[in-house]
Scaffold this motif. Structure first.
Motif, PDB file in Angstrom:
ATOM      1  N   LEU A 123      33.727  16.852 -61.443  1.00 17.61           N
ATOM      2  CA  LEU A 123      33.998  18.105 -62.162  1.00 17.61           C
ATOM      3  C   LEU A 123      33.287  18.118 -63.505  1.00 17.61           C
ATOM      4  CD1 LEU A 123      37.795  18.726 -61.472  1.00 17.61           C
ATOM      5  CD2 LEU A 123      35.824  19.835 -60.431  1.00 17.61           C
ATOM      6  N   SER A 124      33.344  16.978 -64.201  1.00 17.54           N
ATOM      7  CA  SER A 124      32.727  16.908 -65.530  1.00 17.54           C
ATOM      8  C   SER A 124      31.220  17.066 -65.474  1.00 17.54           C
ATOM      9  CB  SER A 124      33.040  15.560 -66.179  1.00 17.54           C
ATOM     10  OG  SER A 124      34.196  15.674 -66.917  1.00 17.54           O
ATOM     11  N   ALA A 125      30.637  16.597 -64.383  1.00 17.06           N
ATOM     12  CA  ALA A 125      29.176  16.685 -64.267  1.00 17.06           C
ATOM     13  C   ALA A 125      28.728  18.144 -64.124  1.00 17.06           C
ATOM     14  CB  ALA A 125      28.694  15.866 -63.077  1.00 17.06           C
ATOM     15  N   SER A 126      29.654  19.034 -63.781  1.00 15.96           N
ATOM     16  CA  SER A 126      29.365  20.476 -63.644  1.00 15.96           C
ATOM     17  C   SER A 126      28.091  20.741 -62.853  1.00 15.96           C
ATOM     18  CB  SER A 126      29.210  21.133 -65.023  1.00 15.96           C
ATOM     19  OG  SER A 126      30.364  21.005 -65.755  1.00 15.96           O
ATOM     20  N   VAL A 127      27.914  20.036 -61.758  1.00 17.00           N
ATOM     21  CA  VAL A 127      26.684  20.245 -60.985  1.00 17.00           C
ATOM     22  C   VAL A 127      26.763  21.582 -60.249  1.00 17.00           C
ATOM     23  CG1 VAL A 127      26.025  17.841 -60.631  1.00 17.00           C
ATOM     24  CG2 VAL A 127      27.667  18.907 -59.072  1.00 17.00           C
ATOM     25  N   GLU A 128      25.623  22.258 -60.174  1.00 16.85           N
ATOM     26  CA  GLU A 128      25.595  23.522 -59.430  1.00 16.85           C
ATOM     27  C   GLU A 128      25.674  23.233 -57.938  1.00 16.85           C
ATOM     28  OE1 GLU A 128      22.286  26.188 -60.250  1.00 16.85           O
ATOM     29  OE2 GLU A 128      22.567  25.717 -62.363  1.00 16.85           O
ATOM     30  N   THR A 129      24.951  22.196 -57.528  1.00 23.27           N
ATOM     31  CA  THR A 129      24.935  21.827 -56.108  1.00 23.27           C
ATOM     32  C   THR A 129      24.996  20.306 -56.005  1.00 23.27           C
ATOM     33  OG1 THR A 129      22.545  21.870 -56.250  1.00 23.27           O
ATOM     34  CG2 THR A 129      23.585  23.780 -55.207  1.00 23.27           C
ATOM     35  N   VAL A 130      25.511  19.850 -54.880  1.00 24.67           N
ATOM     36  CA  VAL A 130      25.637  18.411 -54.636  1.00 24.67           C
ATOM     37  C   VAL A 130      24.277  17.858 -54.206  1.00 24.67           C
ATOM     38  CG1 VAL A 130      26.750  16.762 -53.073  1.00 24.67           C
ATOM     39  CG2 VAL A 130      28.020  18.721 -53.937  1.00 24.67           C
ATOM     40  N   GLY A 131      23.988  16.617 -54.568  1.00 27.24           N
ATOM     41  CA  GLY A 131      22.758  15.981 -54.104  1.00 27.24           C
ATOM     42  C   GLY A 131      22.828  15.743 -52.595  1.00 27.24           C
ATOM     43  N   ARG A 132      21.664  15.805 -51.926  1.00 27.99           N
ATOM     44  CA  ARG A 132      21.682  15.594 -50.464  1.00 27.99           C
ATOM     45  C   ARG A 132      22.115  14.172 -50.124  1.00 27.99           C
ATOM     46  NH1 ARG A 132      16.812  18.805 -49.272  1.00 27.99           N
ATOM     47  NH2 ARG A 132      15.651  16.970 -48.652  1.00 27.99           N
ATOM     48  N   GLN A 133      21.782  13.207 -51.007  1.00 28.57           N
ATOM     49  CA  GLN A 133      22.202  11.829 -50.722  1.00 28.57           C
ATOM     50  C   GLN A 133      23.723  11.720 -50.754  1.00 28.57           C
ATOM     51  OE1 GLN A 133      20.144   9.053 -53.248  1.00 28.57           O
ATOM     52  NE2 GLN A 133      18.263   9.236 -52.075  1.00 28.57           N
ATOM     53  N   GLU A 134      24.344  12.407 -51.712  1.00 26.68           N
ATOM     54  CA  GLU A 134      25.808  12.323 -51.798  1.00 26.68           C
ATOM     55  C   GLU A 134      26.457  13.015 -50.595  1.00 26.68           C
ATOM     56  OE1 GLU A 134      27.718  13.997 -55.288  1.00 26.68           O
ATOM     57  OE2 GLU A 134      29.491  12.758 -54.928  1.00 26.68           O
ATOM     58  N   PHE A 135      25.880  14.138 -50.168  1.00 28.67           N
ATOM     59  CA  PHE A 135      26.455  14.836 -49.016  1.00 28.67           C
ATOM     60  C   PHE A 135      26.313  13.970 -47.752  1.00 28.67           C
ATOM     61  CE2 PHE A 135      27.250  18.331 -46.031  1.00 28.67           C
ATOM     62  CZ  PHE A 135      28.313  18.953 -46.674  1.00 28.67           C
ATOM     63  N   THR A 136      25.215  13.227 -47.680  1.00 30.45           N
ATOM     64  CA  THR A 136      25.034  12.309 -46.541  1.00 30.45           C
ATOM     65  C   THR A 136      26.089  11.207 -46.598  1.00 30.45           C
ATOM     66  OG1 THR A 136      22.673  12.721 -46.637  1.00 30.45           O
ATOM     67  CG2 THR A 136      23.352  10.806 -45.374  1.00 30.45           C
ATOM     68  N   ASP A 137      26.339  10.723 -47.817  1.00 28.74           N
ATOM     69  CA  ASP A 137      27.352   9.678 -47.982  1.00 28.74           C
ATOM     70  C   ASP A 137      28.723  10.210 -47.549  1.00 28.74           C
ATOM     71  OD1 ASP A 137      27.864   6.961 -48.976  1.00 28.74           O
ATOM     72  OD2 ASP A 137      29.221   8.011 -50.345  1.00 28.74           O
ATOM     73  N   TYR A 138      28.988  11.473 -47.908  1.00 29.75           N
ATOM     74  CA  TYR A 138      30.254  12.113 -47.488  1.00 29.75           C
ATOM     75  C   TYR A 138      30.354  12.131 -45.955  1.00 29.75           C
ATOM     76  CZ  TYR A 138      32.554  16.318 -45.646  1.00 29.75           C
ATOM     77  OH  TYR A 138      33.260  17.195 -44.861  1.00 29.75           O
TER      78      TYR A 138
END
Ligand SMILES: Cc1cc2nc3c(=O)[nH]c(=O)nc-3n(C[C@H](O)[C@H](O)[C@H](O)COP(=O)(O)OP(=O)(O)OC[C@H]3O[C@@H](n4cnc5c(N)ncnc54)[C@H](O)[C@@H]3O)c2cc1C
Length: 433
Positions: free
Chosen positions: A88-103
């Motif tokens: 939440l603090s990082a306030s990213v507009e979109t998630v990184g593809r690497q993180e979504f892959t990790d998910y």
């Protein structure tokens, strides 16, 4: 061979079948098994640039749209991996593809219905069930879902020169690419073309001498993420789209290209800034941006490749000489080879594409209780959302409701503002179960 007959066997474990597997987990009575030829879950690893970001919201995950309380949501992943507050603090507009892959990998680690390292070789229909022949044995199933993805599109003009010097970008990070001192053409004006171009001018594969970025589109155009375009990625639109005649659907898919296939505005800004920095720093590499060009011919002359383009703006023909061509020309639907034994029983359209019913059920001449569900195979039957994550969880809900014959997931809950057709209500009910 295992004598048991599963309720459903899924072929391919990309995000789309994984979504079905995750949602089926809450229905223990439904016996499911999913096969993937890779040894473990991975998501387009050959294009996983470190800085690559998702083009869709993290709420468009494997489950949330139809089961927000599922343990397999992206938000639950954040909590379980201790990242909720920093995220939440990082306030990213979109998630990184690497993180979504990790998910998605985190989800696979919790499902016992997935079989990795298993290549599906043949799908047959015997008596009253499918026989899924794989590299590790055969399995019987009453229904199947085809989730084996799409294949790289190679334009006709380059087909004869594809090889070490002219290749599709799909595995660019896995291959030994050396562009030091080379003249390089990057072909394709979508997100992959943009990411490959950015990495090329940033010398990711060595410092090239010259970089051309060739696109058929009239400019380097952004993904349209405005609200009413987003309504094309809602269930109501898909329901209406499916009722249209084939010609109308084809025309709409062509017209709506930029809604699902443009370049993220943040990537366009990054590219523009990079080009500005190159100019400010006096970088010697020559960079040419060539939109509105059709690549009409490519010839191999010894070690060089000669490209002829047609300029769609002024009608001129241009010649370019390069040492390498990187094709960022997208992906196409294909009939998987494992369907060969069933081919004569499948209903195909005049372009050889599978015909899909409303619930993504492939039309075929087998018993109505034995369904073949097609994922990522319905761009021309269900619209441009088909190859995106936007409606993946919703589609899984529709399929599971249809498979089990009851409305387990509420696939009608969320309505947009636009009234696309004049018969919205009956269409909604038809998709419910
Ligand atoms: C680089 C890239 C980035 C993308 N980013 C986004 C995004 O941000 N947002 C979005 O909405 N969409 C995105 N997409 C589009 C789409 O979401 C993905 O392509 C998605 O992976 C499609 O999922 P899938 O399950 O159909 O196929 P795939 O992910 O291609 O998975 C298919 C799987 O089937 C396996 N398989 C194939 N044949 C067999 C067989 N015979 N036996 C066993 N296994 C087999 C393959 O190994 C593969 O793992 C992106 C696409 C690409 C290429």
């Amino acid at each position: 061979m295992n004598k048991k007959v599963a309720d459903i066997a899924g072929i391919g474990i990309g995000p789309f079948n994984l979504s079905i597997a995750a949602l089926l987990k809450e229905i223990p009575a439904a016996e499911a098994v999913f096969f993937e030829r890779k040894p473990r879950f991975d998501w387009h690893p050959g294009l996983m640039f470190r800085e690559a970001r998702m083009q869709t919201s993290f709420l468009k995950d494997l489950v949330t749209a139809v089961r927000p309380t599922s343990p397999y949501s992206f938000v639950n992943y954040l909590v379980n991996t201790g990242k909720f507050y920093p995220f939440l603090s990082a306030s990213v507009e979109t998630v990184g593809r690497q993180e979504f892959t990790d998910y998605m990998g985190w989800v696979t680690s919790q499902l016992d219905t997935l079989r990795f390292g298993t290549d599906v070789q043949e799908l047959q229909f015997v008596d009253d069930h499918f026989l899924v022949r794989t590299s590790t044995g055969a399995v019987r199933a009453r229904n199947v879902s085809l989730g084996s993805g799409r294949i790289p599109h190679i334009p006709e003009a380059v087909a004869s020169v594809v090889g070490d010097r002219c290749f599709h970008a799909i595995n660019i990070l896995a291959r030994k690419t050396n562009l030091a001192g080379a003249r390089v053409a990057i072909v394709g004006g979508g997100q992959t073309g943009a990411e490959v171009f950015l990495n090329t001018v940033r010398n990711h594969w060595g410092t090239p001498r010259e970089v051309l970025w060739v696109s058929r589109r009239l400019n380097f155009e952004p993904l349209d993420e405005t609200p009413f375009t987003n309504e094309l990625f809602m269930p109501d639109y898909v329901r209406m789209f499916h009722t249209l005649d084939a010609g109308r659907r084809r025309a709409l898919v062509e017209q709506q290209k930029l809604a699902g296939d443009g370049i993220s505005p943040s990537t366009l800004r990054e590219i523009y800034r990079e080009l500005y920095e190159l100019r400010v720093s006096g970088d010697p590499k020559e960079v040419s941006l060539l939109p509105a060009r059709d690549m009409i011919e490519v010839q191999k002359n010894g070690e060089e490749l000669g490209i002829t383009t047609h300029n769609r703006l002024d009608g001129s023909r241009e010649r370019h000489t390069v040492d390498a061509i990187i094709l960022c020309t997208g992906f196409v639907e294909r009939l998987p080879a494992y369907l060969e034994p069933l081919q004569s029983r499948l209903h195909l359209d005049e372009h050889g594409r599978l015909q899909l019913g409303r619930a993504f059920d492939v039309q075929w001449d087998g018993p109505p209780d034995n369904r073949i569900y097609g994922l990522n195979l319905g761009r021309y039957s269900h619209g441009i959302a088909e190859s995106q994550l936007s409606l993946a969880a919703w589609r899984s809900g529709v399929i599971i409701n249809h498979l089990l014959g009851r409305p387990i997931f509420d696939v009608d809950a969320s309505a947009g503002f636009v009234r696309w057709g004049s018969a919205s209500e009956p269409q909604r009910q038809a998709f419910g179960a």
